[in-house]
Design a protein around this motif. Sequence first.
Motif, PDB file in Angstrom:
ATOM      1  N   LYS A 250       0.830  -1.279  -0.130  1.00 42.85           N
ATOM      2  CA  LYS A 250      -0.178   0.204  -0.047  1.00 42.85           C
ATOM      3  C   LYS A 250       0.709   1.301   0.076  1.00 42.85           C
ATOM      4  CE  LYS A 250      -3.735   2.499   2.548  1.00 42.85           C
ATOM      5  NZ  LYS A 250      -4.429   2.698   3.799  1.00 42.85           N
ATOM      6  N   SER A 251       1.847   1.189   0.818  1.00 41.67           N
ATOM      7  CA  SER A 251       2.869   2.199   0.718  1.00 41.67           C
ATOM      8  C   SER A 251       3.448   2.616  -0.559  1.00 41.67           C
ATOM      9  CB  SER A 251       3.963   2.396   1.671  1.00 41.67           C
ATOM     10  OG  SER A 251       4.668   1.075   1.491  1.00 41.67           O
TER      11      SER A 251
ATOM     12  N   VAL B 190       0.771   4.214  -2.594  1.00 42.52           N
ATOM     13  CA  VAL B 190       0.259   5.652  -2.156  1.00 42.52           C
ATOM     14  C   VAL B 190       1.514   6.358  -2.609  1.00 42.52           C
ATOM     15  CG1 VAL B 190       0.470   7.142  -0.225  1.00 42.52           C
ATOM     16  CG2 VAL B 190      -0.864   5.241   0.012  1.00 42.52           C
ATOM     17  N   ALA B 191       2.753   6.092  -2.731  1.00 41.36           N
ATOM     18  CA  ALA B 191       3.823   6.858  -3.234  1.00 41.36           C
ATOM     19  C   ALA B 191       3.875   7.107  -4.605  1.00 41.36           C
ATOM     20  CB  ALA B 191       5.210   6.096  -3.156  1.00 41.36           C
TER      21      ALA B 191
ATOM     22  N   ALA C 187       0.831   9.640  -5.340  1.00 41.18           N
ATOM     23  CA  ALA C 187       1.198  10.993  -5.130  1.00 41.18           C
ATOM     24  C   ALA C 187       2.148  11.458  -5.997  1.00 41.18           C
ATOM     25  CB  ALA C 187       2.067  10.824  -3.622  1.00 41.18           C
TER      26      ALA C 187
ATOM     27  N   ALA D 103       1.981  13.247  -0.093  1.00 31.45           N
ATOM     28  CA  ALA D 103       1.946  11.692   0.353  1.00 31.45           C
ATOM     29  C   ALA D 103       0.519  11.494   1.420  1.00 31.45           C
ATOM     30  CB  ALA D 103       3.199  11.443   1.100  1.00 31.45           C
ATOM     31  N   ASP D 104       0.475  12.480   2.158  1.00 37.00           N
ATOM     32  CA  ASP D 104      -0.614  12.273   3.206  1.00 37.00           C
ATOM     33  C   ASP D 104      -2.171  12.142   2.396  1.00 37.00           C
ATOM     34  OD1 ASP D 104      -0.361  14.964   2.897  1.00 37.00           O
ATOM     35  OD2 ASP D 104      -1.031  15.568   4.815  1.00 37.00           O
ATOM     36  N   ARG D 105      -2.170  13.332   1.422  1.00 34.51           N
ATOM     37  CA  ARG D 105      -3.181  13.327   0.900  1.00 34.51           C
ATOM     38  C   ARG D 105      -3.519  12.076  -0.237  1.00 34.51           C
ATOM     39  NH1 ARG D 105      -8.231  14.662   0.714  1.00 34.51           N
ATOM     40  NH2 ARG D 105      -9.132  15.668  -1.213  1.00 34.51           N
TER      41      ARG D 105
ATOM     42  N   ASN E   6      -2.401   9.090   0.590  1.00 35.42           N
ATOM     43  CA  ASN E   6      -2.768   8.195   1.214  1.00 35.42           C
ATOM     44  C   ASN E   6      -4.235   8.106   1.745  1.00 35.42           C
ATOM     45  OD1 ASN E   6      -2.436   5.769   3.066  1.00 35.42           O
ATOM     46  ND2 ASN E   6      -2.731   7.364   4.906  1.00 35.42           N
ATOM     47  N   ASP E   7      -4.811   9.424   1.893  1.00 29.73           N
ATOM     48  CA  ASP E   7      -6.142   9.413   2.006  1.00 29.73           C
ATOM     49  C   ASP E   7      -7.082   8.983   1.055  1.00 29.73           C
ATOM     50  OD1 ASP E   7      -5.782  10.633   4.508  1.00 29.73           O
ATOM     51  OD2 ASP E   7      -6.136  12.653   3.869  1.00 29.73           O
TER      52      ASP E   7
ATOM     53  N   VAL F   3      -6.171   6.798  -1.694  1.00 30.19           N
ATOM     54  CA  VAL F   3      -6.113   5.316  -1.634  1.00 30.19           C
ATOM     55  C   VAL F   3      -7.043   4.583  -0.431  1.00 30.19           C
ATOM     56  CG1 VAL F   3      -4.444   3.497  -1.564  1.00 30.19           C
ATOM     57  CG2 VAL F   3      -3.881   5.434  -2.810  1.00 30.19           C
ATOM     58  N   SER F   4      -6.986   4.977   0.664  1.00 28.01           N
ATOM     59  CA  SER F   4      -7.658   4.473   1.780  1.00 28.01           C
ATOM     60  C   SER F   4      -9.311   4.673   1.450  1.00 28.01           C
ATOM     61  CB  SER F   4      -7.312   5.286   3.065  1.00 28.01           C
ATOM     62  OG  SER F   4      -5.970   4.788   3.545  1.00 28.01           O
TER      63      SER F   4
END
Length: 91
Positions: free
Chosen positions: A3-4, A7-8, A11, A18-20, A22-23, A25-26
């Motif tokens: 998942k990481s 996310v990368a 992004a 990256a935090d956006r 992650n949101d 993808v989640s």
Amino acid sequence: MHKSDLVAAVADLADLPADRANDVVSAIFEEITNALSRDESVTLVGFGSFFRRQRAARTGRSPQTGETIQIPATASVGFRPGKALKDCLNE
């Protein structure tokens, strides 16, 4: 890919922090999970379809004792790849 890693990649491709990413993808994973729990299929054109698959109850054998046991009915997830995904894999 984990998942990481996904996310990368999101992004980078979408030019998001990256935090956006992650949101995003989640949220996608959560909505797919919610739809499947409501017994709805999820179709991503070109990628594939996720659907709920039912397994019937059956009898089995305990590998330790050899005695007959009842295995309850369960639900699982099936995936059927789309044409574009299959074509990409077979190039």
